[in-house]
Design a protein around this motif. Structure first.
Motif, PDB file in Angstrom:
ATOM      1  N   ILE A 136       0.814  -1.086  -0.022  1.00  0.00           N
ATOM      2  CA  ILE A 136       0.153   0.090   0.157  1.00  0.00           C
ATOM      3  C   ILE A 136       0.786   1.271   0.093  1.00  0.00           C
ATOM      4  CG2 ILE A 136      -0.267   0.227   2.597  1.00  0.00           C
ATOM      5  CD1 ILE A 136      -3.297   0.860   1.822  1.00  0.00           C
ATOM      6  N   ILE A 179       0.827   4.357  -2.358  1.00  0.00           N
ATOM      7  CA  ILE A 179       0.788   6.001  -2.111  1.00  0.00           C
ATOM      8  C   ILE A 179       2.015   6.786  -2.996  1.00  0.00           C
ATOM      9  CG2 ILE A 179       1.384   7.600  -0.408  1.00  0.00           C
ATOM     10  CD1 ILE A 179      -0.124   6.063   1.682  1.00  0.00           C
ATOM     11  N   ILE A 201      -3.872  10.235   5.740  1.00  0.00           N
ATOM     12  CA  ILE A 201      -3.505   8.835   5.185  1.00  0.00           C
ATOM     13  C   ILE A 201      -1.763   8.770   5.138  1.00  0.00           C
ATOM     14  CG2 ILE A 201      -5.471   8.511   3.782  1.00  0.00           C
ATOM     15  CD1 ILE A 201      -3.956   8.995   1.305  1.00  0.00           C
ATOM     16  N   PHE A 202      -1.271  10.176   4.917  1.00  0.00           N
ATOM     17  CA  PHE A 202       0.190  10.128   4.590  1.00  0.00           C
ATOM     18  C   PHE A 202       0.804  10.014   6.281  1.00  0.00           C
ATOM     19  CE2 PHE A 202      -1.434  12.646   0.909  1.00  0.00           C
ATOM     20  CZ  PHE A 202      -0.817  11.667  -0.128  1.00  0.00           C
ATOM     21  N   SER A 205      -8.973   6.517   0.458  1.00  0.00           N
ATOM     22  CA  SER A 205      -8.604   6.597  -0.848  1.00  0.00           C
ATOM     23  C   SER A 205      -9.905   6.421  -1.817  1.00  0.00           C
ATOM     24  CB  SER A 205      -7.541   5.960  -1.229  1.00  0.00           C
ATOM     25  OG  SER A 205      -7.723   4.626  -1.469  1.00  0.00           O
ATOM     26  N   LEU A 206     -10.735   5.496  -1.261  1.00  0.00           N
ATOM     27  CA  LEU A 206     -11.868   5.151  -1.944  1.00  0.00           C
ATOM     28  C   LEU A 206     -13.002   6.193  -1.829  1.00  0.00           C
ATOM     29  CD1 LEU A 206     -12.359   1.238  -1.042  1.00  0.00           C
ATOM     30  CD2 LEU A 206     -11.460   2.170  -3.363  1.00  0.00           C
ATOM     31  N   VAL A 255      -5.827   0.059  -5.894  1.00  0.00           N
ATOM     32  CA  VAL A 255      -7.098   0.776  -5.120  1.00  0.00           C
ATOM     33  C   VAL A 255      -6.513   2.211  -4.931  1.00  0.00           C
ATOM     34  CG1 VAL A 255      -8.190   1.112  -2.895  1.00  0.00           C
ATOM     35  CG2 VAL A 255      -7.973  -1.064  -4.291  1.00  0.00           C
ATOM     36  N   MET A 256      -4.952   2.504  -4.433  1.00  0.00           N
ATOM     37  CA  MET A 256      -4.577   3.782  -3.932  1.00  0.00           C
ATOM     38  C   MET A 256      -4.718   4.497  -5.210  1.00  0.00           C
ATOM     39  SD  MET A 256      -4.359   3.685  -0.870  1.00  0.00           S
ATOM     40  CE  MET A 256      -3.682   5.379  -0.868  1.00  0.00           C
ATOM     41  N   TYR A 260      -7.489  14.570   4.496  1.00  0.00           N
ATOM     42  CA  TYR A 260      -6.937  13.635   3.615  1.00  0.00           C
ATOM     43  C   TYR A 260      -5.577  13.432   3.737  1.00  0.00           C
ATOM     44  CZ  TYR A 260      -5.818  11.636  -1.316  1.00  0.00           C
ATOM     45  OH  TYR A 260      -5.656  10.911  -2.268  1.00  0.00           O
ATOM     46  N   ILE A 306      -6.523   3.784   5.291  1.00  0.00           N
ATOM     47  CA  ILE A 306      -5.653   4.206   3.965  1.00  0.00           C
ATOM     48  C   ILE A 306      -6.790   3.814   2.932  1.00  0.00           C
ATOM     49  CG2 ILE A 306      -3.581   4.532   2.608  1.00  0.00           C
ATOM     50  CD1 ILE A 306      -1.955   3.754   5.006  1.00  0.00           C
ATOM     51  N   VAL A 307      -6.991   2.830   2.877  1.00  0.00           N
ATOM     52  CA  VAL A 307      -8.009   2.296   1.557  1.00  0.00           C
ATOM     53  C   VAL A 307      -9.282   3.248   1.677  1.00  0.00           C
ATOM     54  CG1 VAL A 307      -9.109   0.410   0.643  1.00  0.00           C
ATOM     55  CG2 VAL A 307      -6.828   0.303   1.104  1.00  0.00           C
ATOM     56  N   VAL A 366      -8.924  16.230  -1.884  1.00  0.00           N
ATOM     57  CA  VAL A 366      -7.146  16.276  -1.598  1.00  0.00           C
ATOM     58  C   VAL A 366      -6.753  17.595  -1.187  1.00  0.00           C
ATOM     59  CG1 VAL A 366      -5.217  16.012  -3.138  1.00  0.00           C
ATOM     60  CG2 VAL A 366      -7.150  14.714  -3.594  1.00  0.00           C
ATOM     61  N   GLU A 372       4.391  15.180   3.295  1.00  0.00           N
ATOM     62  CA  GLU A 372       3.010  15.034   3.292  1.00  0.00           C
ATOM     63  C   GLU A 372       2.654  15.191   4.739  1.00  0.00           C
ATOM     64  OE1 GLU A 372       0.666  15.594   1.145  1.00  0.00           O
ATOM     65  OE2 GLU A 372       1.765  15.142  -0.896  1.00  0.00           O
TER      66      GLU A 372
END
Lengths: 265, 286, 309
Positions: free
Chosen positions: B119, B123, C279-280, C265-266, B215-216, C276, C261-262, C271, C51
């Protein structure tokens, strides 16, 4: 052994032909330990020079210094000079690849490429730009290596299908195809049976008409049979170097005498 | 006469041995159960139409055409980029690199990269390829991401194959006045090729099944077309399976199972090819 | 004079210079390909650092690392990552409970007991298990393992940690088994012979002699397996749920770092917003943890190999 100091030195003063390779005060170290210690000798043209000595004495190391094969071993350091036709092959401007094109080598164990017989012989010339008359060149090399009669009907079959002795003669043919001046042989018969060994020894007699041969061997009978000159190395030092007859029948050095008469150690 | 103590020791040894054996064979049982479950659930949906229809809201009309072609595009492009780069890197590290700090750093780094979660590559792909290089959610962005993901695997496998080539072949080539590259290209590489191919196929089969990075980078969108170029949007087989599996309805779960069958058969074929290449090389080689 | 011409021709002539240049060029291209891996690592670090930096300008590092409420997408927002870490930990512990004993026992069987024919069957089976895509394991957890658990414990939620833990355990099992197998086989035969000569049974030899000798290699394989479990994404996304919570009950829905994270992003999180950027921050934490574990394991393995090679 006084003629090998300088490359400009006149070479006519001895009865030996002019030297092809001259080793001047060469020391080779693996890391700290010297494998070859201040060795000097000169190898005359169109002669067979044998290097003998107990295992681990550095004879292979010395041989591999002649075509810079030691370059591939990490931590190997060399001092002194090795002159080929009078020019130092270890100076910066010299390309080791160029050296190896003139000084061919045959290894202890036959190491043909896993390709056809033809490709084995043709590859050397073709990477060096000799693409014309490649067939003729391959045939000539195989003939000179006394292998042509045995393989001419199956040139495009795998070299690995040949017997050990045939493979070694193929490796000799492969080296000959480069038309070298010198052929270095590193115990070329140690993996072969007596019949194959005899064939290769016969072959060496024929080859010396055209080439200069240096052979490393642990087999003293072989050295006595085939060579014109013999160098005896022990613990990295040159103990004695001279005509083979003289070294084997009237050695000047006690150690040499003990070694060649088998009373060694 | 055996003492009680010795008898007890032998009994312990025997139980231990049986326990280990039972546990080891459990892997086979698990694999069998998994394959049986998937087949039972999915086989009903697996027909020609399943392969030739686009995804749909209606389970009975849904198929994997776009996913299948997306995967074909993705893997072809990934192979085209990752094989030359990976093999070149392996050749450098195995045949050319001097033994210095930088080579060591590269080696350790590749080992560590192989352990980075997929994953995180997703990214990286999202920020670097989709956004920074503005490739969008294209097949190319996906392939580049996959390339970075499987490069360590290819490099490690290719290095092993190169290392297995006997040194006498290199020596023979050098003694004929070959340069390093001539020796590698004409003599070493052909010998190492079966091993490299095996490693490459295994790496690519990993890429086929990878879902998280795709997915990412946003491959999970409704795609009812087949990509026609590297800049087209795409979906892929594992993405479609994930999509169906994450829906609550039973029918979609079974569609996912049908998709899984297709995916596993593909992987099986690739693995069989790898095994075949390996065995053929063993038979013809020494 | 032939000697002079020889001296000259050994030096780099025009043709030699040409191939030397080509050789150098090829070498450089090959080097670039190898160096790409370093660039990859640097890019990952740079992206995550950059990020995450912009995230931590909005949210305190301490609030992130020590906070116990993770609700970045809901009001009132809270950015305490511990629930995600706890969820991940639950999966890792659960997976380890399966992968470690089963993997080690399989390895002992393969290395110490199994005949070469048995190895030839079991090894490929393990390889196949290792090659099955994670999304397939996710599906398996959701449609097979969860109903199985629910049959025993009716309180089981549709998404639960137990089911995900089990399949993640199965997923990392082949790796554990194969690394342990390597470690056990690296132990020299002479050690075993010595113990047998003292009248030890196979069990005693394995447990008292071989296993201790292989211990650091075995431990390293556990660490690598745990690191793999931490990074696992699709199975936990599909089976473990999307409810960040700190619980010890494996039958409840949880959320791992990767699954979060998924999820983002889904979704349609804009952004550039702090939501957002989470996730980073989470990915940076994930990367740091797994990289740390991998480096430790590689070090241990390197030292282990030095002892026996």
């Amino acid at each position: 052994m006084n003629t090998l100091t300088k490359s400009e030195a006149p070479i006519s003063s001895t009865q030996q032909p002019r030297p092809v390779l001259e080793v001047v005060e060469v020391t080779i170290r693996y890391g700290e330990k010297p494998a070859i210690n201040k060795v000097s000798l000169s190898i005359p043209q169109h002669r067979i020079t044998a290097i003998i000595g107990p295992s681990g004495c550095g004879k292979s190391t010395l041989l591999r210094a002649f075509n810079r094969m030691n370059d591939f071993i990490p931590n190997v350091k060399m001092e002194g000079q090795i002159l080929y036709m009078g020019s130092d092959i270890y100076v910066r401007e010299v390309d080791p690849v160029e050296v190896r094109r003139r000084i061919g080598m045959v290894f202890q164990k036959p190491n043909p490429f896993p390709k056809s017989i033809f490709q084995n012989v043709a590859w050397g010339p073709s990477i060096n730009g000799f693409t014309r008359n490649l067939e003729a060149r391959v045939e000539q090399s195989l003939r000179r290596a006394a292998l042509w009669e045995e393989v001419n009907d199956r040139l495009h079959e795998s070299a690995l299908a040949l017997s050990g002795g045939q493979q070694q003669r193929l490796c000799i043919a492969r080296a000959l195809a480069m038309e070298p001046d010198v052929i270095l042989m590193d115990e070329p018969c140690s993996a072969l049976d007596p019949v194959s060994t005899a064939r290769i020894e016969d072959l060496m007699f024929e080859l010396k008409e055209r080439y200069t041969i240096v052979i490393v061997t642990h087999n003293m009978q072989q050295a006595a049979r085939v060579s014109n000159l013999t160098a005896f190395l022990e613990n990295g030092s040159l103990v004695e170097f001279g005509e083979t007859d003289q070294v084997f029948t009237r050695p000047r050095n006690k150690r040499t005498e003990e070694y060649v008469t088998g009373r060694f150690g | 006469m055996k003492s009680d103590r010795l008898r007890r020791r032998h009994a312990t040894a025997k139980i231990f041995r049986l326990l280990c054996a039972a546990v080891a064979w459990a892997g086979v049982v698990i694999l069998a159960v998994l394959l049986f479950h998937v087949t039972r659930e999915g086989i009903r949906w697996l027909d020609f139409q399943f392969l030739t229809e686009f995804p749909s809201r209606f389970p009975e009309q849904a198929g994997i055409k776009s996913a299948l072609w997306g995967t074909v595009w993705l893997i072809t492009l990934t192979a085209a980029i990752s094989i030359p780069v990976g093999v070149a890197a392996a050749i450098y590290l195995e045949e050319f690199s001097p033994k210095n700090r930088l080579s060591q750093l590269i080696e350790v780094n590749i080992g560590n990269l192989a352990g980075v979660p997929s994953i995180v590559y997703g990214i990286l792909g999202l920020v670097l390829f989709v956004r920074f290089l503005a490739l969008g959610r294209s097949v190319l962005a996906g392939s580049l991401t996959m390339t970075l993901l499987i490069l360590p695997v290819i490099i490690i496998a290719a290095r092993e194959a190169l290392r297995a080539v006997p040194d006498s072949i290199r020596q023979a080539a050098f003694a004929l006045g070959a340069t390093r590259w001539q020796a590698v290209r004409a003599q070493v590489l052909p010998v190492a090729l079966p091993g490299i191919l095996t490693g490459v196929i295994l790496a690519l089969s990993r890429a086929i099944g990878e879902t998280a990075p795709l997915v990412m980078i946003g491959a999970l969108t409704y795609v009812a077309f087949v990509p026609e170029g590297p800049m087209d949007a795409f979906t892929a087989l594992p993405i479609q399976i994930f999509n169906w599996a994450s829906r609550p309805q039973e029918d979609f779960h079974q569609l996912a199972a049908a998709g899984i069958i297709v995916l596993l058969v593909t992987l099986l074929l690739m693995n069989a090819t790898a095994v075949w290449i390996r065995q053929r090389a063993e038979r013809t080689g020494r | 004079m032939p000697q002079a011409s020889t001296a000259k021709s050994l030096q780099a002539g025009a043709s030699t210079r040409k191939y030397r240049t080509r050789e150098e060029l090829i070498r450089f291209v090959l080097f670039l390909c190898a160096f790409l891996s370093v660039l990859t690592t640097l890019s990952i670090i740079a992206i995550l650092a950059w990020e995450a930096y912009s995230f931590f300008r909005e949210v305190g590092v301490f609030d992130f690392l020590a906070g116990t409420r993770w609700t970045p997408l809901l009001e009132p927002r809270s950015f305490g990552v511990l629930p995600l870490v706890a969820g991940t930990l639950q999966i890792v512990v659960g997976a380890s409970l399966i992968a470690i004993p089963v993997g080690l026992a399989s390895a002992i069987y393969l290395a110490e007991f199994a005949s070469s024919q048995v190895r030839r069957v079991l090894k490929p089976v393990l390889e196949i298990l290792a090659g099955i895509p994670t999304v397939v394991y996710g599906y398996f957890a959701l449609t097979f393992v969860t109903p199985l658990i629910a049959g025993i414990f009716p309180s089981t939620q549709i998404f639960n940690a137990a089911s995900a833990s089990i399949v993640v355990g199965i997923m990392v099992l082949p790796m554990t088994a194969s690394l342990c197998d390597d470690a056990l086989r690296a132990v020299p035969e002479s050690l075993r012979q010595g113990a047998f000569a003292l009248g030890a049974t196979q069990f005693e030899v394995t447990l008292r002699v071989v296993l201790p000798a292989a211990l650091s290699g075995v431990m390293a394989s556990f660490v690598l397996a745990a690191s793999r479990a931490i990074g696992e994404t699709m199975a936990v996304t599909l089976a473990a749920g999307a409810t960040p919570r700190m619980t010890l009950d494996p039958l409840q829905s949880i959320q791992t770092m990767t699954a979060y994270i998924v999820q983002v992003s889904l979704g349609d999180t804009p952004v550039g917003t702090v939501e957002y950027q989470t996730i980073f921050a989470v990915a940076a934490l994930l990367f740091t943890i797994t990289l740390g574990m991998n480096i430790i394991a590689q070090r241990v393995l390197a030292r282990f190999r030095e002892v026996y090679e």
